[in-house]
Design an enzyme around this catalytic site. Structure first.
Site, PDB file in Angstrom:
ATOM      1  N   THR A 177     -30.283  -6.671 -50.558  1.00  0.00           N
ATOM      2  CA  THR A 177     -31.163  -7.735 -50.049  1.00  0.00           C
ATOM      3  C   THR A 177     -30.634  -9.130 -50.403  1.00  0.00           C
ATOM      4  OG1 THR A 177     -32.983  -6.228 -50.397  1.00  0.00           O
ATOM      5  CG2 THR A 177     -33.567  -8.538 -50.085  1.00  0.00           C
TER       6      THR A 177
ATOM      7  N   GLY B  91     -32.785  -5.046 -58.629  1.00  0.00           N
ATOM      8  CA  GLY B  91     -33.238  -4.760 -59.991  1.00  0.00           C
ATOM      9  C   GLY B  91     -32.051  -4.450 -60.884  1.00  0.00           C
TER      10      GLY B  91
ATOM     11  N   GLU C  32     -37.604  -0.867 -50.788  1.00  0.00           N
ATOM     12  CA  GLU C  32     -37.076   0.307 -50.068  1.00  0.00           C
ATOM     13  C   GLU C  32     -37.581   0.317 -48.626  1.00  0.00           C
ATOM     14  OE1 GLU C  32     -34.324   1.822 -50.282  1.00  0.00           O
ATOM     15  OE2 GLU C  32     -34.658   1.771 -52.429  1.00  0.00           O
TER      16      GLU C  32
HETATM   17  C1  LIG Z   1     -41.106   4.438 -58.748  1.00  0.00           C
HETATM   18  C2  LIG Z   1     -39.944   4.211 -57.878  1.00  0.00           C
HETATM   19  C3  LIG Z   1     -39.048   5.363 -57.805  1.00  0.00           C
HETATM   20  C4  LIG Z   1     -37.851   5.316 -57.401  1.00  0.00           C
HETATM   21  C5  LIG Z   1     -37.266   4.057 -57.042  1.00  0.00           C
HETATM   22  C6  LIG Z   1     -36.221   3.698 -57.971  1.00  0.00           C
HETATM   23  C7  LIG Z   1     -35.928   2.455 -58.266  1.00  0.00           C
HETATM   24  C8  LIG Z   1     -36.779   1.293 -58.474  1.00  0.00           C
HETATM   25  C9  LIG Z   1     -37.604   0.778 -57.401  1.00  0.00           C
HETATM   26  C10 LIG Z   1     -37.258  -0.017 -56.424  1.00  0.00           C
HETATM   27  C11 LIG Z   1     -35.921  -0.149 -55.857  1.00  0.00           C
HETATM   28  C12 LIG Z   1     -35.976  -0.882 -54.579  1.00  0.00           C
HETATM   29  C13 LIG Z   1     -34.600  -0.954 -54.003  1.00  0.00           C
HETATM   30  C14 LIG Z   1     -34.540  -1.637 -52.652  1.00  0.00           C
HETATM   31  O1  LIG Z   1     -35.479  -2.155 -52.157  1.00  0.00           O
HETATM   32  S1  LIG Z   1     -33.019  -1.580 -51.897  1.00  0.00           S
HETATM   33  C15 LIG Z   1     -33.204  -2.419 -50.408  1.00  0.00           C
HETATM   34  C16 LIG Z   1     -34.005  -1.642 -49.422  1.00  0.00           C
HETATM   35  N1  LIG Z   1     -33.923  -2.252 -48.132  1.00  0.00           N
HETATM   36  C17 LIG Z   1     -34.446  -1.729 -47.072  1.00  0.00           C
HETATM   37  O2  LIG Z   1     -35.080  -0.691 -47.127  1.00  0.00           O
HETATM   38  C18 LIG Z   1     -34.178  -2.419 -45.762  1.00  0.00           C
HETATM   39  C19 LIG Z   1     -34.985  -1.864 -44.637  1.00  0.00           C
HETATM   40  N2  LIG Z   1     -34.261  -1.944 -43.393  1.00  0.00           N
HETATM   41  C20 LIG Z   1     -33.562  -0.910 -42.865  1.00  0.00           C
HETATM   42  O3  LIG Z   1     -33.489   0.168 -43.448  1.00  0.00           O
HETATM   43  C21 LIG Z   1     -32.901  -1.116 -41.541  1.00  0.00           C
HETATM   44  O4  LIG Z   1     -32.561  -2.445 -41.355  1.00  0.00           O
HETATM   45  C22 LIG Z   1     -33.810  -0.656 -40.395  1.00  0.00           C
HETATM   46  C23 LIG Z   1     -35.166  -1.374 -40.441  1.00  0.00           C
HETATM   47  C24 LIG Z   1     -34.045   0.844 -40.512  1.00  0.00           C
HETATM   48  C25 LIG Z   1     -33.129  -0.970 -39.058  1.00  0.00           C
HETATM   49  O5  LIG Z   1     -31.787  -0.514 -39.062  1.00  0.00           O
HETATM   50  P1  LIG Z   1     -30.684  -1.122 -38.052  1.00  0.00           P
HETATM   51  O6  LIG Z   1     -29.436  -0.349 -38.114  1.00  0.00           O
HETATM   52  O7  LIG Z   1     -30.574  -2.525 -38.196  1.00  0.00           O
HETATM   53  O8  LIG Z   1     -31.307  -1.014 -36.720  1.00  0.00           O
HETATM   54  P2  LIG Z   1     -31.843  -0.142 -35.629  1.00  0.00           P
HETATM   55  O9  LIG Z   1     -31.118  -0.641 -34.452  1.00  0.00           O
HETATM   56  O10 LIG Z   1     -33.307  -0.261 -35.681  1.00  0.00           O
HETATM   57  O11 LIG Z   1     -31.422   1.347 -35.909  1.00  0.00           O
HETATM   58  C26 LIG Z   1     -30.331   1.935 -35.318  1.00  0.00           C
HETATM   59  C27 LIG Z   1     -30.532   3.418 -35.303  1.00  0.00           C
HETATM   60  O12 LIG Z   1     -30.359   3.895 -36.634  1.00  0.00           O
HETATM   61  C28 LIG Z   1     -31.485   4.643 -37.026  1.00  0.00           C
HETATM   62  N3  LIG Z   1     -31.620   4.490 -38.469  1.00  0.00           N
HETATM   63  C29 LIG Z   1     -31.975   3.408 -39.136  1.00  0.00           C
HETATM   64  N4  LIG Z   1     -31.982   3.668 -40.448  1.00  0.00           N
HETATM   65  C30 LIG Z   1     -31.594   4.927 -40.603  1.00  0.00           C
HETATM   66  C31 LIG Z   1     -31.402   5.783 -41.723  1.00  0.00           C
HETATM   67  N5  LIG Z   1     -31.649   5.364 -42.968  1.00  0.00           N
HETATM   68  N6  LIG Z   1     -30.982   7.030 -41.514  1.00  0.00           N
HETATM   69  C32 LIG Z   1     -30.771   7.493 -40.261  1.00  0.00           C
HETATM   70  N7  LIG Z   1     -30.941   6.742 -39.140  1.00  0.00           N
HETATM   71  C33 LIG Z   1     -31.349   5.478 -39.314  1.00  0.00           C
HETATM   72  C34 LIG Z   1     -32.616   4.063 -36.233  1.00  0.00           C
HETATM   73  O13 LIG Z   1     -33.677   4.949 -36.168  1.00  0.00           O
HETATM   74  C35 LIG Z   1     -31.937   3.831 -34.908  1.00  0.00           C
HETATM   75  O14 LIG Z   1     -31.843   5.069 -34.260  1.00  0.00           O
HETATM   76  P3  LIG Z   1     -31.813   5.132 -32.686  1.00  0.00           P
HETATM   77  O15 LIG Z   1     -31.661   6.584 -32.390  1.00  0.00           O
HETATM   78  O16 LIG Z   1     -33.126   4.590 -32.228  1.00  0.00           O
HETATM   79  O17 LIG Z   1     -30.671   4.298 -32.224  1.00  0.00           O
HETATM   80  C1  LIG Z   2     -40.011  -5.239 -56.907  1.00  0.00           C
HETATM   81  C2  LIG Z   2     -38.903  -5.265 -55.899  1.00  0.00           C
HETATM   82  C3  LIG Z   2     -37.699  -4.655 -56.210  1.00  0.00           C
HETATM   83  C4  LIG Z   2     -36.636  -4.719 -55.312  1.00  0.00           C
HETATM   84  N1  LIG Z   2     -35.434  -4.165 -55.661  1.00  0.00           N
HETATM   85  C5  LIG Z   2     -34.370  -4.301 -54.817  1.00  0.00           C
HETATM   86  C6  LIG Z   2     -33.089  -3.783 -55.177  1.00  0.00           C
HETATM   87  O1  LIG Z   2     -32.917  -3.176 -56.249  1.00  0.00           O
HETATM   88  N2  LIG Z   2     -32.054  -3.984 -54.333  1.00  0.00           N
HETATM   89  C7  LIG Z   2     -32.199  -4.628 -53.143  1.00  0.00           C
HETATM   90  O2  LIG Z   2     -31.218  -4.767 -52.423  1.00  0.00           O
HETATM   91  N3  LIG Z   2     -33.406  -5.100 -52.766  1.00  0.00           N
HETATM   92  C8  LIG Z   2     -34.487  -4.959 -53.560  1.00  0.00           C
HETATM   93  N4  LIG Z   2     -35.718  -5.444 -53.197  1.00  0.00           N
HETATM   94  C9  LIG Z   2     -35.860  -6.122 -51.901  1.00  0.00           C
HETATM   95  C10 LIG Z   2     -36.638  -5.298 -50.902  1.00  0.00           C
HETATM   96  O3  LIG Z   2     -35.917  -4.198 -50.477  1.00  0.00           O
HETATM   97  C11 LIG Z   2     -37.035  -6.204 -49.723  1.00  0.00           C
HETATM   98  O4  LIG Z   2     -37.922  -7.165 -50.222  1.00  0.00           O
HETATM   99  C12 LIG Z   2     -37.672  -5.368 -48.643  1.00  0.00           C
HETATM  100  O5  LIG Z   2     -36.697  -4.615 -47.977  1.00  0.00           O
HETATM  101  C13 LIG Z   2     -38.460  -6.236 -47.633  1.00  0.00           C
HETATM  102  O6  LIG Z   2     -37.657  -7.178 -47.072  1.00  0.00           O
HETATM  103  P1  LIG Z   2     -38.051  -8.728 -47.021  1.00  0.00           P
HETATM  104  O7  LIG Z   2     -38.361  -9.157 -48.393  1.00  0.00           O
HETATM  105  O8  LIG Z   2     -36.946  -9.353 -46.283  1.00  0.00           O
HETATM  106  O9  LIG Z   2     -39.365  -8.815 -46.177  1.00  0.00           O
HETATM  107  P2  LIG Z   2     -39.520  -9.490 -44.755  1.00  0.00           P
HETATM  108  O10 LIG Z   2     -38.779  -8.673 -43.763  1.00  0.00           O
HETATM  109  O11 LIG Z   2     -39.216 -10.916 -44.820  1.00  0.00           O
HETATM  110  O12 LIG Z   2     -41.074  -9.263 -44.532  1.00  0.00           O
HETATM  111  C14 LIG Z   2     -42.045 -10.310 -44.421  1.00  0.00           C
HETATM  112  C15 LIG Z   2     -43.106  -9.902 -43.396  1.00  0.00           C
HETATM  113  O13 LIG Z   2     -42.516  -9.811 -42.109  1.00  0.00           O
HETATM  114  C16 LIG Z   2     -42.854  -8.601 -41.478  1.00  0.00           C
HETATM  115  N5  LIG Z   2     -41.729  -8.165 -40.616  1.00  0.00           N
HETATM  116  C17 LIG Z   2     -40.394  -8.254 -40.871  1.00  0.00           C
HETATM  117  N6  LIG Z   2     -39.675  -7.762 -39.868  1.00  0.00           N
HETATM  118  C18 LIG Z   2     -40.557  -7.302 -38.953  1.00  0.00           C
HETATM  119  C19 LIG Z   2     -40.421  -6.661 -37.683  1.00  0.00           C
HETATM  120  N7  LIG Z   2     -39.237  -6.350 -37.174  1.00  0.00           N
HETATM  121  N8  LIG Z   2     -41.533  -6.352 -37.007  1.00  0.00           N
HETATM  122  C20 LIG Z   2     -42.752  -6.625 -37.524  1.00  0.00           C
HETATM  123  N9  LIG Z   2     -42.935  -7.229 -38.722  1.00  0.00           N
HETATM  124  C21 LIG Z   2     -41.861  -7.565 -39.425  1.00  0.00           C
HETATM  125  C22 LIG Z   2     -43.092  -7.625 -42.628  1.00  0.00           C
HETATM  126  O14 LIG Z   2     -43.983  -6.582 -42.222  1.00  0.00           O
HETATM  127  C23 LIG Z   2     -43.732  -8.542 -43.671  1.00  0.00           C
HETATM  128  O15 LIG Z   2     -45.111  -8.614 -43.416  1.00  0.00           O
HETATM  129  C24 LIG Z   2     -36.797  -5.381 -54.069  1.00  0.00           C
HETATM  130  C25 LIG Z   2     -38.027  -5.969 -53.747  1.00  0.00           C
HETATM  131  C26 LIG Z   2     -39.067  -5.915 -54.650  1.00  0.00           C
HETATM  132  C27 LIG Z   2     -40.370  -6.568 -54.284  1.00  0.00           C
END
Ligand SMILES: CC/C=C\C/C=C\C/C=C\CCCC(=O)SCCNC(=O)CCNC(=O)[C@H](O)C(C)(C)COP(=O)(O)OP(=O)(O)OC[C@H]1O[C@@H](n2cnc3c(N)ncnc32)[C@H](O)[C@@H]1OP(=O)(O)O
Ligand SMILES: Cc1cc2nc3c(=O)[nH]c(=O)nc-3n(C[C@H](O)[C@H](O)[C@H](O)COP(=O)(O)OP(=O)(O)OC[C@H]3O[C@@H](n4cnc5c(N)ncnc54)[C@H](O)[C@@H]3O)c2cc1C
Length: 664
Positions: A138, A177, A424
């Protein structure tokens, strides 16, 4: 009646074998034994004390977390704990910290996306914690939209290196994190550029800090992003920021299991779906579903025990008052949450199976079930974390005023848990992935391809679009086939309605944007169907122990019928059921609450949580709430002195002034 008598009385009323239910909850006898042993190991060690987290400064909290993590690592090694044991041990430590990201994201990212050579080089170091890693995806300007990341990794053929660079402020990594103060390394996601061409986002292993003195390497700016929501809570974690100023890493630090860059700078694209790069997120989303059941269970355990101890109203002539758990309103708010905890547990078990299955298929180059695995992990992560966050807050309210005290355990649990709706993958963004999957499935129905897995029910579209529920009396709502049909018909009709509305737009993407809110609802309906169907499937298994299956049946139908009640608009507007059938569902729900009531405390005892893990005066196993509330109050630093600091400067002058005016 004293609190402990209340709970002892409740436990005597239970109509089932609690010890057998503990095994069902844990998943197996072996899993129960591990969980029971690990939770008690943590609880008995004073280093893992959690009692004063609320009054620690951020620095104290952080240092205390480092101490706990180091102690945990020492014990894990000294006691030779297995992977399963150490994962559970860390879970019961109940302290967010860098260990979570190192083990759950950094190591899996290398395992999943690294080549054999990369795994051989990096995993032994990471497994011994000689390097500590985080997951840096992120950015300040982009989180949800992974394809929108801005950090660049430009290949330089002269030096055989990638140059990592943060071209703008919004490209700073922000949130990872463990990044802020601890990690020595990170898996960094950046846009790969070779020969001036942008190949999109790829993963790289990057050293961040000097291994001798922990200082950031030249070209790297790094720090903590600041205080987060709540006292204590997630503030033990050093979520960080990171900027690169033309920072060079060797070519072999690009994670190259999927696509590659050769010595000459030629990009060799992946011959497997590029989405495999997102595999670490899929794996964590799967565990988050099981964790949702644990967090929900924890809140419900506190609220249930306290509701049995707490008495209000109902006494005549000074007699004993009514336990608040006997109010139907309390039951109507609490029992569906208790049922949800069990429902999420079982769907979490199933999702673990699905994830293991897809992983094995991927290893054999079978990618057919990847879209289903992505949709299920994304959708269930979204649905269960939203329900759990709301559920924890509801449990706080169910505990009245005392629920607002930090020592109830509920405020901190909420503050730690609620970001699960965002990290996530934001829950709305993830639910829209389910909706996309459903729209594709509906579009293919006429092609003759029978949908499989969780969308198999759509193959019976003709029937499900026309059928009328045959429920005639309240007891029919305990018929699994009738309940399932109602959930299937509602989910299908909502998906088909979205698909029909989409057809009205010339531009499908524009149509999708217009219908986002309906699409999210359709995704949720599909996910709720999955949870209900997996709970019903669980009941069909061999379940041992006196009365255990009966309790699970009650919980299953409470879960399903409360959803019908909550989403009645969906069920009525899709003509899935009639208002009369809805009313029968409500009657059945009330009857189920009465059947569950004598078993409520025993059903939360079956979670087998220690008082240490619960961290709640209200949820204590012995129910000794009131004396312990006093003890906690007296421990507050404000009660260290009778007259507070600041009295002479800020209180006394008011009082002296009043005295002067009184004399006049
Ligand atoms: C108590 C907690 C326990 C455990 C946790 C441990 C650790 C501590 C806690 C917190 C850690 C937090 C860590 C993080 O947050 S890391 C950052 C996480 N970030 C995200 O999750 C970002 C979210 N966004 C996305 O995943 C993608 O951008 C998307 C929204 C899914 C869109 O993908 P993108 O490629 O741009 O675009 P599309 O054109 O929409 O998709 C193309 C195609 O791919 C398919 N797709 C997308 N994702 C996946 C996947 N993961 N696997 C398989 N396929 C995937 C999608 O469906 C599309 O398919 P089509 O058939 O329609 O083409
Ligand atoms: C406690 C914590 C721990 C984290 N740890 C990690 C980590 O270890 N590593 C890491 O890489 N990241 C980490 N993150 C980041 C986290 O993965 C992102 O915050 C998360 O993926 C959401 O993305 P954003 O913050 O860009 O939200 P945004 O996308 O900016 O969301 C803002 C608002 O916009 C809306 N929105 C966005 N896009 C759309 C759409 N296409 N259609 C409709 N609504 C939409 C959402 O629903 C939301 O209401 C962490 C976040 C938190 C809070």
């Amino acid at each position: 009646m004293e609190g402990d008598d209340n709970l002892a009385h409740e436990r005597n009323k239970a109509e089932f074998d609690v010890n057998e239910m503990k095994i069902v909850w844990a998943g197996s006898r072996q899993a129960f034994e591990v969980s029971n042993r690990m939770s008690r190991l943590v609880a008995s060690d004073p280093v893992f004390d959690k009692s004063n987290r609320a009054v620690m400064t951020r620095k104290e909290l952080f240092k205390n977390t480092l101490r706990k993590s180091a102690h945990a690592w020492k014990l894990i090694n000294e006691l030779c704990l297995s992977d399963e044991e150490s994962t559970i041990f860390k879970y019961f430590m109940d302290q967010p910290g860098f260990l979570d990201l190192h083990w759950r994201m950094f190591v899996p990212a290398i395992k999943g996306q690294g080549t054999e050579e990369q795994k051989q080089k990096w995993l032994p170091l990471a497994n011994k914690m000689q390097i500590i890693g985080c997951y840096a995806q992120t950015e300040l300007g982009h989180g949800s939209n992974v394809q929108g990341l801005e950090t660049t990794a430009t290949f330089n053929p002269q030096t055989d290196q990638f140059i990592l660079h943060s071209p703008t402020q919004t490209s700073s990594k922000w949130w990872p994190g463990g990044l802020g103060k601890v990690s020595t390394h990170a898996v960094v996601y950046a846009r790969l550029i070779t020969n001036g061409k942008d190949h999109g986002v790829h993963g790289f292993i990057v050293q961040l800090r000097n291994l001798d003195d922990h200082s950031p390497l030249p070209g790297i700016t790094i720090g903590d992003i600041g205080v987060k929501f709540g006292n204590g809570a997630y503030n033990s974690m050093d979520n960080g920021f990171l900027m690169f100023d033309k920072f060079c890493i060797p070519r072999d630090q690009m994670l190259m299991r999927l696509s590659k860059v050769t010595r000459e700078g030629k990009y060799v694209p992946s011959d497997v779906p590029r989405q495999l790069m997102y595999g670490t997120m899929v794996s964590v989303r799967q565990t988050i579903v099981s964790n949702a059941s644990v967090a929900m269970a924890r809140a419900v355990c506190i609220a249930t025990r306290y509701s049995a101890v707490r008495r209000q109203f109902g006494s005549q002539n000074g007699g004993v008052e009514t336990q608040v758990i006997d109010y139907k309103t309390q039951q109507n708010r609490l029992f569906p949450l208790l049922a949800s905890a069990y429902a999420f547990r079982f769907v979490g078990e199933w999702l673990k199976w699905l994830y293991t299955d897809v992983t094995q298929r991927l290893e054999a180059s079978d990618f057919a079930t990847l879209p289903e695995a992505h949709a299920c992990t994304a959708g269930l992560k979204s649905m269960t974390t939203s329900a759990t966050s709301d559920g924890i807050e509801e449990c706080r309210k169910l505990c009245g005023g005392h629920g607002y005290l930090w020592c109830s355990g509920l405020p901190e649990l909420f503050a730690v848990y609620v970001p699960a709706c965002t990290y996530e993958g934001d829950n709305v963004v993830l639910q829209l992935q389910v909706a996309r999957f459903l729209m594709k499935t509906v579009a293919q129905l006429s092609s003759g391809n029978a949908p499989a897995g969780t969308t198999a029910y759509m193959g019976r579209a003709k029937h499900l679009l026309q059928c009328r529920s045959s429920i005639q009396k309240a007891e029919d709502w305990l018929n699994p086939a009738m309940v399932l049909e109602a959930f299937e018909a509602r989910a299908l009709r909502m998906a088909v309605s979205c698909a029909n509305n989409l057809k009205k737009f010339e531009n499908q993407e524009q149509g999708f944007s217009e219908l986002l809110a309906d699409l999210v609802e359709a995704g949720i309906a599909h996910c709720q169907l999955i949870v209900v169907s997996k709970f019903i499937a669980k009941l069909e298994r061999d379940i041992k122990g006196k009365g255990v299956k009966n309790q699970l049946k009650n919980l299953c139908y409470i879960y399903a019928l409360h959803l019908i009640h909550k989403h009645l608009g969906d069920f009525l507007s899709t003509n899935t059921i009639t208002p009369e059938q809805a009313s029968l569902a409500n009657n059945q729900l009330r009857s189920l609450y009465s059947q569950l009531r004598p078993n409520a405390v025993a059903l939360v005892d079956a979670f087998d949580y220690t008082d240490h893990y619960l961290g709640s005066v209200l949820g204590r196993y012995d129910g000794n709430v009131y004396p312990k509330l006093f003890e906690e109050a007296l421990k507050d630093p404000l009660n260290d002195s009778v007259v507070p600091d600041g009295y002479h400067e800020y209180i006394r002058p008011f009082i002296k002034q009043d005295l002067r005016s009184a004399r006049l």
